[in-house]
Write a protein that holds these residues in place. Structure first.
Motif, mmCIF file in Angstrom:
data_model
loop_
_atom_site.group_PDB
_atom_site.id
_atom_site.type_symbol
_atom_site.label_atom_id
_atom_site.label_comp_id
_atom_site.label_asym_id
_atom_site.label_seq_id
_atom_site.Cartn_x
_atom_site.Cartn_y
_atom_site.Cartn_z
ATOM 1 N N ASN A 98 22.930 -12.729 19.105
ATOM 2 C CA ASN A 98 24.274 -12.155 18.993
ATOM 3 C C ASN A 98 25.710 -12.985 19.142
ATOM 4 O O ASN A 98 26.411 -12.816 18.474
ATOM 5 C CB ASN A 98 24.479 -10.769 19.540
ATOM 6 C CG ASN A 98 23.407 -9.859 19.316
ATOM 7 O OD1 ASN A 98 22.443 -9.587 19.903
ATOM 8 N ND2 ASN A 98 23.488 -8.936 18.388
ATOM 9 N N PHE A 99 25.260 -13.692 19.959
ATOM 10 C CA PHE A 99 26.291 -14.679 20.403
ATOM 11 C C PHE A 99 25.583 -15.969 21.017
ATOM 12 O O PHE A 99 24.700 -15.808 21.782
ATOM 13 C CB PHE A 99 27.272 -14.173 21.203
ATOM 14 C CG PHE A 99 27.152 -13.517 22.488
ATOM 15 C CD1 PHE A 99 26.807 -14.305 23.615
ATOM 16 C CD2 PHE A 99 26.658 -12.153 22.547
ATOM 17 C CE1 PHE A 99 26.403 -13.517 24.880
ATOM 18 C CE2 PHE A 99 26.624 -11.474 23.584
ATOM 19 C CZ PHE A 99 26.249 -12.288 24.892
ATOM 20 N N ALA A 118 26.631 -21.361 14.796
ATOM 21 C CA ALA A 118 27.109 -19.963 15.093
ATOM 22 C C ALA A 118 27.662 -19.827 13.880
ATOM 23 O O ALA A 118 27.329 -18.539 13.319
ATOM 24 C CB ALA A 118 28.362 -19.953 15.924
ATOM 25 N N ALA A 123 26.957 -15.880 13.868
ATOM 26 C CA ALA A 123 27.148 -15.264 15.247
ATOM 27 C C ALA A 123 28.513 -15.845 15.814
ATOM 28 O O ALA A 123 29.124 -16.415 15.507
ATOM 29 C CB ALA A 123 25.593 -15.559 16.246
ATOM 30 N N GLN A 124 28.410 -14.817 17.095
ATOM 31 C CA GLN A 124 29.844 -15.086 17.852
ATOM 32 C C GLN A 124 29.786 -16.426 18.788
ATOM 33 O O GLN A 124 28.288 -16.864 19.102
ATOM 34 C CB GLN A 124 30.079 -14.060 18.637
ATOM 35 C CG GLN A 124 31.495 -13.925 19.356
ATOM 36 C CD GLN A 124 32.505 -13.549 18.355
ATOM 37 O OE1 GLN A 124 33.042 -14.604 17.878
ATOM 38 N NE2 GLN A 124 32.764 -12.204 18.588
ATOM 39 N N ASN A 433 28.670 -6.494 18.489
ATOM 40 C CA ASN A 433 27.205 -6.883 18.534
ATOM 41 C C ASN A 433 26.237 -5.695 18.091
ATOM 42 O O ASN A 433 26.566 -4.476 18.587
ATOM 43 C CB ASN A 433 26.811 -7.475 20.002
ATOM 44 C CG ASN A 433 27.533 -8.626 19.969
ATOM 45 O OD1 ASN A 433 27.961 -9.443 19.090
ATOM 46 N ND2 ASN A 433 27.942 -9.168 21.340
#
Length: 433
Positions: A98-99, A118, A123-124, A433
């Protein structure tokens, strides 16, 4: 259907010597994330990470040793290329998170590569600013060196593209915003649960264990140590003739001048020689690894003290908190290349209830209130005066003053890392997320 939450923690350094990023990983795992940690092996990570079913380690291969003979600039370029290849490979090999939570420094090649991956994965990107890479480079290369300037540019440029930024002090948050337009949330270091006061029995067992490898802790009697003694009924007590136990930890780098401590100990040695009944002998334990360790250990060997002894052990992760909790006073010589970060060693010492004597710099007041939860000094002479005042009449006389500082630290110990992390970091990391 339950969605699997994943996070990737990137440390372009020895994971075992990156406690804050280990704490991030543990907190993420506690909150239900599967965590991939990318970094280098070396020092053992905390056992809670090793035994967690939600945390996976992905260690990068170090650059070939033969390139160390090359000129500095070429060496640095090849090392960055090597790191870039392995980092890109690993980031694409692990499951999409997610990150990405990235430690800074180092900035090169971590920030540009993690930003790129990223973007590809949508993604973060989150950056945890521990300090500035360009100021650390400036200590050895100079502020105008081309590599220092490149690091400055990369930090300023890619810092703006991170969706989330954390930093370790309010002063750094203000500096990031004013100079680079980076909005960073201050997430203070707080002690993990392992950094706590311990019992006298635990102290005795630790000293017995250390005495097997370091003679400084041993005693002529097998059940006793230099600082503690055990009676026939199993009871343990502190020895009346024990030395004062002074503790410091370090990465042995340019931002910690240990000659300040050695000069202060010279003065303590002189005063102890003249007034032996007023001051105890001192045992000074300095833990850690780093590039300047050999330089300082050679300097220590030139000292011919009769009343001061220095021991420089490398401790297991589980023993280090116990040593801190067993000490009488902590010393911090961390000055910060940027003047904007805070020493985690002080946070750990406070968690154990250990008062600290710390060298002063710009933002230290965010952690220490002089004369309340710790003491701040400026020079070696100032440090010597504080050591002499602290240990005067030790262990019986002046004990009320020493206990005053320990009582002040009980308030600090009430807020631990995970609780602070859940309040400050989790809402930002889990958003969308």
């Amino acid at each position: 259907m339950m969605v699997c939450k994943r996070a990737c923690v990137v440390v372009l350094g020895d994971v075992g010597r990156s406690p804050r990023m280990q704490y991030h990983a543990l907190s993420l795992a506690k909150e239900g994330y599967n965590v991939d940690i990318i970094g280098y092996s070396g020092s053992a990570p905390h056992s809670d990470l090793l035994f967690s079913s939600k945390i996976s380690f992905h260690y990068m291969n170090p650059s070939p040793s033969f390139i160390s003979i090359l000129p500095q600039f070429i060496l640095y370029f090849l090392k960055v290329m090597w790191q870039s290849w392995f980092l890109i490979w690993t980031l694409f090999w692990i499951p999409k998170p997610n990150f990405y939570l990235v430690q800074n420094p180092p900035s090169i090649p971590t920030l540009p590569i993690c930003w790129f991956v990223a973007r590809i994965h949508r993604a973060q990107l989150a950056i945890d600013w521990h300090n500035y890479g360009y100021t650390i480079m400036g200590l050895t290369l100079g502020p105008n060196h081309v590599l220092t300037r490149v690091s400055h540019f990369i930090e300023a440029f890619f810092g703006r593209f991170a969706g989330i930024n954390f930093c370790v002090t309010k002063a750094m948050s203000q500096d990031l915003h004013q100079n680079w337009g980076v909005c960073a949330t201050t997430l203070y270091d707080r002690p993990a649960e392992i950094f706590r006061p311990i019992s006298l029995f635990e102290k005795h067992e630790l000293f017995l264990k250390l005495g097997k490898d370091y003679h400084e802790f041993s005693s002529s009697r097998p059940d006793d140590t230099l600082l503690t003694e055990r009676f026939a009924d199993g009871q343990v007590r502190l020895r009346e003739d024990r030395p004062g136990l002074l503790v410091s930890s370090t990465s042995w780098t340019e931002d910690e001048d240990f000659s300040v401590l050695l000069d202060a100990l010279d003065e303590y040695e002189l005063n102890r020689s003249v007034n032996s009944s007023d001051y105890p002998p001192l045992m000074c334990v300095i833990t850690g690894k780093g590039p300047l360790k050999n330089y300082y250990t050679n300097l220590i060997q030139t000292k011919h003290w009769q009343h001061v002894e220095i021991c420089t052990p490398w401790l297991d992760p589980e023993d280090y908190p116990k040593l801190i909790a067993s000490a009488d006073l902590g010393v911090s010589l961390h000055t910060s290349s940027s003047g904007l970060d805070l020493p985690m060693k002080i946070v750990d010492m406070f968690g154990c209830g250990l008062p600290v004597c710390a060298i002063g710099y710009n933002c230290l007041k965010e952690l220490i209130t002089d004369g309340q939860n710790g003491m701040i000094f400026k020079t070696a002479g100032d440090l010597a005066d504080k050591l002499l005042a602290w240990f005067h009449g030790f262990p019986r006389d002046n004990e009320e003053n020493r206990q005053f500082y320990r009582r002040q630290l009980k308030v600090y110990q009430s807020l631990r890392w995970h609780k602070e992390w859940c309040k400050v970091a989790l809402p930002l990391l889990s958003h969308n997320n």
